[in-house]
Design a protein around this motif. Sequence first.
Motif, short mmCIF file in Angstrom:
data_model
loop_
_atom_site.label_atom_id
_atom_site.label_comp_id
_atom_site.label_asym_id
_atom_site.label_seq_id
_atom_site.Cartn_x
_atom_site.Cartn_y
_atom_site.Cartn_z
N ILE A 1 49.84 29.74 21.35
CA ILE A 1 50.35 29.64 22.72
C ILE A 1 51.38 30.75 22.92
O ILE A 1 52.25 30.96 22.07
CB ILE A 1 51.00 28.26 22.98
N ASP A 2 51.30 31.48 24.01
CA ASP A 2 52.21 32.61 24.28
C ASP A 2 52.13 33.64 23.16
O ASP A 2 53.15 34.10 22.63
CB ASP A 2 53.65 32.13 24.47
N THR A 3 50.93 34.01 22.80
CA THR A 3 50.71 34.98 21.73
C THR A 3 51.47 36.28 21.98
O THR A 3 51.41 36.85 23.08
CB THR A 3 49.21 35.29 21.59
N GLY A 4 52.19 36.72 20.96
CA GLY A 4 52.92 37.97 21.04
C GLY A 4 54.25 37.91 21.75
O GLY A 4 54.95 38.92 21.82
N LYS A 5 54.63 36.73 22.25
CA LYS A 5 55.87 36.61 23.01
C LYS A 5 56.93 35.79 22.26
O LYS A 5 56.62 34.81 21.57
CB LYS A 5 55.61 35.95 24.36
N ILE A 6 58.18 36.20 22.42
CA ILE A 6 59.33 35.42 21.96
C ILE A 6 59.75 34.55 23.12
O ILE A 6 60.32 35.04 24.11
CB ILE A 6 60.49 36.34 21.53
N VAL A 7 59.47 33.27 23.05
CA VAL A 7 59.76 32.36 24.17
C VAL A 7 61.14 31.76 23.99
O VAL A 7 61.48 31.22 22.93
CB VAL A 7 58.70 31.24 24.25
N THR A 8 61.96 31.85 25.04
CA THR A 8 63.30 31.27 24.98
C THR A 8 63.78 30.95 26.39
O THR A 8 63.23 31.43 27.38
CB THR A 8 64.29 32.25 24.31
N GLY A 9 64.82 30.12 26.47
CA GLY A 9 65.45 29.83 27.75
C GLY A 9 66.71 30.64 27.94
O GLY A 9 67.08 31.00 29.07
N ILE A 10 67.38 30.96 26.82
CA ILE A 10 68.67 31.65 26.86
C ILE A 10 68.75 32.64 25.70
O ILE A 10 68.23 32.39 24.61
CB ILE A 10 69.84 30.64 26.71
N VAL A 11 69.44 33.75 25.93
CA VAL A 11 69.81 34.67 24.87
C VAL A 11 71.34 34.65 24.78
O VAL A 11 72.02 34.83 25.80
CB VAL A 11 69.33 36.11 25.16
N ALA A 12 71.87 34.41 23.59
CA ALA A 12 73.33 34.36 23.43
C ALA A 12 73.71 34.87 22.05
O ALA A 12 73.17 34.42 21.04
CB ALA A 12 73.84 32.92 23.61
N GLY A 13 74.65 35.80 22.02
CA GLY A 13 75.09 36.34 20.74
C GLY A 13 76.00 37.53 20.93
O GLY A 13 76.81 37.58 21.87
N SER A 14 75.85 38.52 20.06
CA SER A 14 76.70 39.71 20.09
C SER A 14 76.34 40.64 21.24
O SER A 14 75.30 40.49 21.88
CB SER A 14 76.55 40.47 18.76
N ASN A 15 77.20 41.63 21.45
CA ASN A 15 76.91 42.62 22.49
C ASN A 15 75.65 43.40 22.15
O ASN A 15 74.85 43.75 23.03
CB ASN A 15 78.10 43.57 22.64
N GLU A 16 75.43 43.66 20.86
CA GLU A 16 74.22 44.37 20.43
C GLU A 16 72.97 43.58 20.81
O GLU A 16 71.99 44.15 21.29
CB GLU A 16 74.26 44.60 18.92
N LEU A 17 73.02 42.28 20.59
CA LEU A 17 71.89 41.42 20.96
C LEU A 17 71.63 41.48 22.46
O LEU A 17 70.49 41.62 22.91
CB LEU A 17 72.15 39.98 20.54
N MET A 18 72.69 41.37 23.25
CA MET A 18 72.53 41.34 24.69
C MET A 18 71.94 42.65 25.21
O MET A 18 71.10 42.65 26.12
CB MET A 18 73.87 41.06 25.37
N VAL B 1 58.19 32.82 17.73
CA VAL B 1 59.39 32.11 18.17
C VAL B 1 59.11 31.36 19.46
O VAL B 1 58.54 31.92 20.42
CB VAL B 1 60.58 33.08 18.40
N HIS B 2 59.48 30.09 19.49
CA HIS B 2 59.49 29.27 20.71
C HIS B 2 60.76 28.44 20.61
O HIS B 2 60.83 27.50 19.83
CB HIS B 2 58.26 28.37 20.79
N SER B 3 61.77 28.81 21.39
CA SER B 3 63.10 28.21 21.20
C SER B 3 63.83 28.10 22.53
O SER B 3 63.54 28.83 23.48
CB SER B 3 63.91 29.09 20.23
N GLY B 4 64.78 27.18 22.59
CA GLY B 4 65.61 27.07 23.78
C GLY B 4 66.63 28.18 23.86
O GLY B 4 67.11 28.53 24.95
N LEU B 5 66.99 28.74 22.69
CA LEU B 5 68.01 29.78 22.61
C LEU B 5 67.69 30.69 21.45
O LEU B 5 67.23 30.23 20.40
CB LEU B 5 69.39 29.16 22.45
N ILE B 6 67.89 31.98 21.61
CA ILE B 6 67.78 32.90 20.49
C ILE B 6 69.07 33.69 20.36
O ILE B 6 69.77 33.94 21.34
CB ILE B 6 66.58 33.86 20.63
N SER B 7 69.38 34.06 19.11
CA SER B 7 70.60 34.81 18.83
C SER B 7 70.28 36.01 17.95
O SER B 7 69.14 36.43 17.83
CB SER B 7 71.64 33.88 18.18
N ASP B 8 71.31 36.53 17.28
CA ASP B 8 71.18 37.80 16.57
C ASP B 8 70.14 37.79 15.46
O ASP B 8 69.48 38.81 15.21
CB ASP B 8 72.55 38.20 16.00
#
Length: 313
Positions: free
Chosen positions: A252-269, A227-234
């Motif tokens: 690039i960024d092996t093994g990492k979930i790259v994002t700028g923002i996390v937004a979604g449910s309380n479980e996700l947060m 994952v390489h994204s500006g935002l990730i969700s549930d």
Amino acid sequence: MTEWIEAAAVPQMLRPGMQVFVGGSVMEPLALLAALKDAPEASCGVTYITNPVPGLSRIDYATFHPEARVITNFMSDRMQNSFAAGKIDFIPMQYHQRHFFVSGPLKIDVALVQYGPPDENGMCSPGYGIDFVPAVLERAKLVIAEINEALPAPPHLPKTHISKFHYAVRSQTPLQLLRVVPVDEVSQKIGAHVAGLVRDGDCIETGVGAIPNAALAALGDRNDLGVHSGLISDGVMALARAGVINGRRKNIDTGKIVTGIVAGSNELMQWAGSCPDISYRTVDYTHDVALLGGIDNFVAINGAVEVDLLGQL
């Protein structure tokens, strides 16, 4: 040295002609904004700089006073009336370019931001996103931070020393959640078609909405996705928990979930608040076209709002 104040003191610091940057999406400083809404005269002649995210941003700052204005690169349904009244300067631009817009030519007198409480070294975490804020902190003449006790300090999220803030306001504002859009039958079928184009080892980017959610839900039988994204969700959380997303094959960024923002449910947060695999990066990294072009097997999954007669999204 940072001075601790009450939220009610913030409106007194604004003057006509000022341009005020407001942290957006999950970083929106709601306690500071509530104080400004309760003191409408403070926004007379003030221009707010914002970046609303549909489903998260629920406040139109142009309504704070008849002579308040807004500069934005995104529009939301909450801003329709102010836009029709000519109170909003809508400047469309590619998301990556907005980083250079706010960090370069744009005058920023005041920055209103939200961070979590300082640790033993005085370092504050922005909670669930980083986006444009670090670039703005370097340029704003005055920085006012809402220090929200509800925000966590996720691993790998760059922190800021509290001394960067001229003023700080304590709050206990509940986490801002993004409603998970239900996936209907049409979205499910489209999502299945999209998922059929994603191969094992691909690196994906996703937006928000029913179709990206449906596509992610249909990827459960893939292996080693990145994952390489500006935002990730549930949907990303579900695939990461299942081991489908692990970033092993990312060049690039092996093994990492790259994002700028996390937004979604309380479980996700709650999950994102302690997940060591998430790497938070600013927009000049998450949306850098040259960088994206260098990611092997990159697949972008986004929903279109409408298509014109020429096939333009």
